[in-house]
Motif scaffolding. Structure first.
Motif, short mmCIF file in Angstrom:
data_model
loop_
_atom_site.label_atom_id
_atom_site.label_comp_id
_atom_site.label_asym_id
_atom_site.label_seq_id
_atom_site.Cartn_x
_atom_site.Cartn_y
_atom_site.Cartn_z
N ARG A 12 0.83 -1.21 0.00
CA ARG A 12 0.00 0.00 0.00
C ARG A 12 0.86 1.26 0.00
NH1 ARG A 12 -1.16 3.77 3.27
NH2 ARG A 12 -0.12 2.77 5.03
N VAL A 13 1.92 1.25 0.80
CA VAL A 13 2.79 2.42 0.90
C VAL A 13 3.44 2.72 -0.46
CG1 VAL A 13 4.91 3.30 1.94
CG2 VAL A 13 3.19 2.18 3.36
N VAL A 14 3.95 1.70 -1.11
CA VAL A 14 4.57 1.89 -2.42
C VAL A 14 3.57 2.50 -3.40
CG1 VAL A 14 5.58 0.72 -4.41
CG2 VAL A 14 6.27 0.06 -2.10
N GLN A 15 2.37 1.93 -3.44
CA GLN A 15 1.37 2.42 -4.39
C GLN A 15 1.01 3.89 -4.12
OE1 GLN A 15 -2.11 3.29 -3.94
NE2 GLN A 15 -2.24 3.69 -6.15
N GLU A 16 0.85 4.25 -2.86
CA GLU A 16 0.46 5.62 -2.53
C GLU A 16 1.56 6.62 -2.88
OE1 GLU A 16 -1.35 6.64 1.12
OE2 GLU A 16 -2.65 4.87 1.18
N VAL A 17 2.79 6.28 -2.54
CA VAL A 17 3.87 7.23 -2.80
C VAL A 17 4.11 7.39 -4.30
CG1 VAL A 17 6.34 7.67 -2.51
CG2 VAL A 17 4.99 6.84 -0.57
N VAL A 18 4.17 6.29 -5.01
CA VAL A 18 4.44 6.37 -6.44
C VAL A 18 3.33 7.13 -7.16
CG1 VAL A 18 4.71 5.00 -8.56
CG2 VAL A 18 5.90 4.32 -6.46
N SER A 19 2.09 6.91 -6.75
CA SER A 19 0.96 7.60 -7.41
C SER A 19 0.93 9.09 -7.11
CB SER A 19 -0.37 6.95 -6.99
OG SER A 19 -0.64 7.17 -5.61
N GLN A 20 1.49 9.50 -5.97
CA GLN A 20 1.48 10.91 -5.59
C GLN A 20 2.78 11.63 -5.91
OE1 GLN A 20 -0.04 11.72 -1.53
NE2 GLN A 20 -0.71 9.59 -1.49
N ALA A 21 3.77 10.91 -6.42
CA ALA A 21 5.09 11.51 -6.67
C ALA A 21 4.98 12.68 -7.64
CB ALA A 21 6.05 10.47 -7.21
N ARG A 22 5.72 13.74 -7.32
CA ARG A 22 5.73 14.94 -8.15
C ARG A 22 7.10 15.60 -8.03
NH1 ARG A 22 1.76 20.24 -7.44
NH2 ARG A 22 2.88 21.58 -8.91
N ASP A 23 7.55 16.16 -9.13
CA ASP A 23 8.82 16.87 -9.12
C ASP A 23 8.83 17.93 -8.02
OD1 ASP A 23 11.27 17.94 -9.87
OD2 ASP A 23 10.42 19.15 -11.48
N GLY A 24 9.85 17.88 -7.15
CA GLY A 24 9.96 18.83 -6.05
C GLY A 24 9.29 18.38 -4.77
N GLY A 25 8.78 17.15 -4.75
CA GLY A 25 8.07 16.66 -3.58
C GLY A 25 8.99 16.20 -2.46
N ILE A 26 8.41 16.11 -1.25
CA ILE A 26 9.12 15.61 -0.07
C ILE A 26 8.30 14.44 0.49
CG2 ILE A 26 9.95 16.12 2.25
CD1 ILE A 26 10.20 19.05 1.40
N ILE A 27 8.91 13.26 0.54
CA ILE A 27 8.25 12.05 1.01
C ILE A 27 8.58 11.84 2.48
CG2 ILE A 27 8.03 9.55 0.69
CD1 ILE A 27 9.18 10.01 -2.17
N LEU A 28 7.56 11.57 3.29
CA LEU A 28 7.73 11.27 4.71
C LEU A 28 7.57 9.77 4.95
CD1 LEU A 28 7.78 11.78 7.79
CD2 LEU A 28 5.33 12.27 7.65
N MET A 29 8.63 9.16 5.54
CA MET A 29 8.55 7.76 5.94
C MET A 29 9.28 7.59 7.27
SD MET A 29 8.86 5.66 2.33
CE MET A 29 8.27 4.16 3.14
N HIS A 30 9.33 6.35 7.76
CA HIS A 30 9.95 6.06 9.05
C HIS A 30 10.87 4.85 8.89
CE1 HIS A 30 6.25 8.28 9.87
NE2 HIS A 30 6.84 8.72 10.97
N ASP A 31 12.10 4.99 9.37
CA ASP A 31 13.08 3.92 9.17
C ASP A 31 13.16 2.97 10.36
OD1 ASP A 31 14.16 6.26 10.44
OD2 ASP A 31 16.16 5.43 10.26
N ILE A 32 12.08 2.86 11.12
CA ILE A 32 12.08 1.98 12.30
C ILE A 32 11.23 0.73 12.10
CG2 ILE A 32 12.54 3.90 13.87
CD1 ILE A 32 9.56 3.91 14.58
N PHE A 33 10.65 0.57 10.90
CA PHE A 33 9.85 -0.61 10.59
C PHE A 33 10.48 -1.36 9.41
CE2 PHE A 33 6.70 2.73 11.85
CZ PHE A 33 6.42 2.23 13.11
N PRO A 34 10.63 -2.67 9.48
CA PRO A 34 11.17 -3.42 8.33
C PRO A 34 10.33 -3.22 7.07
CG PRO A 34 11.16 -4.80 10.30
CD PRO A 34 10.40 -3.54 10.66
N GLU A 35 9.01 -3.16 7.23
CA GLU A 35 8.13 -2.97 6.08
C GLU A 35 8.36 -1.62 5.40
OE1 GLU A 35 6.41 -5.86 8.93
OE2 GLU A 35 7.17 -3.81 9.13
N SER A 36 8.68 -0.60 6.20
CA SER A 36 8.94 0.72 5.63
C SER A 36 10.26 0.73 4.87
CB SER A 36 8.96 1.77 6.74
OG SER A 36 7.67 1.94 7.29
#
Length: 253
Positions: free
Chosen positions: A186-210
């Motif tokens: 789900r996360v991959v689909q949401e980020v890729v579909s919303q990606a835009r030049d100049g965007g800033i993606i928020l994620m968390h590096d404390i989960f293996p799935e992330s």
């Protein structure tokens, strides 16, 4: 005499026609062998012909470092030649100084995400400093420089946060809420579909799935022509100065 003049006149016309025929044949041959150029189209290197601008996007991570997952993420980013920005929890820095130094050494940007992941709004200056300045001190002691960004937990700001930040405040334009269900697909689909030049993606590096999702996002957006960069690189490329106490969500062109 008149007959002789006429003969001379006919001979002259014959020569003229012969020369004209030779010239027409030569011109036709040159037209077939020389390249065709459209007068209105600029040639490569001429003014008016511009290369397409690179699509840029920033990948950012909150709540680390966590040795297991952050190290795996750094390995995957290094394999792909990708730089990211990490907003760190001060209380987790001391036990992971080597991980933080690796981030810095490999070209990632580092920021402050408070000492205990608390809301910064409505705090006294003393309490604010216990969250932000204490974390800054931990990072300075670890890295020996002081050029850190601030990301307030939950993205919550007020006038005091802006006045006391002492650095630019970085928010985001794409938030897949990877913490909510830890569903990498789900996360991959949401980020890729919303990606835009100049965007800033928020994620968390404390989960293996992330971590899994982040690396898949990098691969998918690379295939679409995106270049991943740090926050500083993103805003430098867009000619947008980052100023202390100001908040930034994106660097859209």
């Amino acid at each position: 005499m008149r007959y002789q003049w006429r003969r001379q006149q006919q001979s002259g016309w014959t020569l003229l026609l012969l020369f004209a025929l030779i010239g027409a044949i030569a011109l036709a041959w040159y037209g077939q062998t020389s390249p065709s150029v459209t007068a209105d189209a600029p040639l490569a290197g001429e003014e008016g012909l511009e290369e397409p601008e690179q699509k840029l996007i920033a990948l950012t991570f909150d709540d680390g470092p966590r040795r297991s997952t952050t190290t795996e993420l750094l390995d995957g980013l290094a394999q792909r030649g990708v730089k990211a920005t990490f907003f760190l929890i001060g209380a987790q820095v001391e036990a992971n100084r080597d991980v933080v130094r690796r981030m810095d050494r490999e070209g990632h940007q580092i920021g402050i995400h408070t000492y205990d992941h608390v809301k910064l709004t409505d705090l006294s200056k003393t309490d604010f400093d216990a969250q932000v300045e204490k974390t800054r001190a931990e990072l300075v002691a670890t890295l020996d420089h002081n050029d850190f960004l601030l990301r307030p937990p939950y993205g919550m700001l007020d006038d005091s946060v802006k006045a006391w930040a002492g650095c630019p405040i970085i928010l985001w334009s794409i938030d897949p809420e990877d913490w909510s269900d830890q569903n990498a697909d789900r996360v991959v689909q949401e980020v890729v579909s919303q990606a835009r030049d100049g965007g800033i993606i928020l994620m968390h590096d404390i989960f293996p799935e992330s971590v899994d999702a982040a690396l898949r996002i990098v691969d998918a957006l690379h295939a679409q022509g995106y270049y991943f960069c740090t926050i500083e690189e993103l805003f430098d490329a867009r000619g947008i100065p980052l100023e202390a106490g100001q908040s930034y969500w994106n660097a859209y062109p």
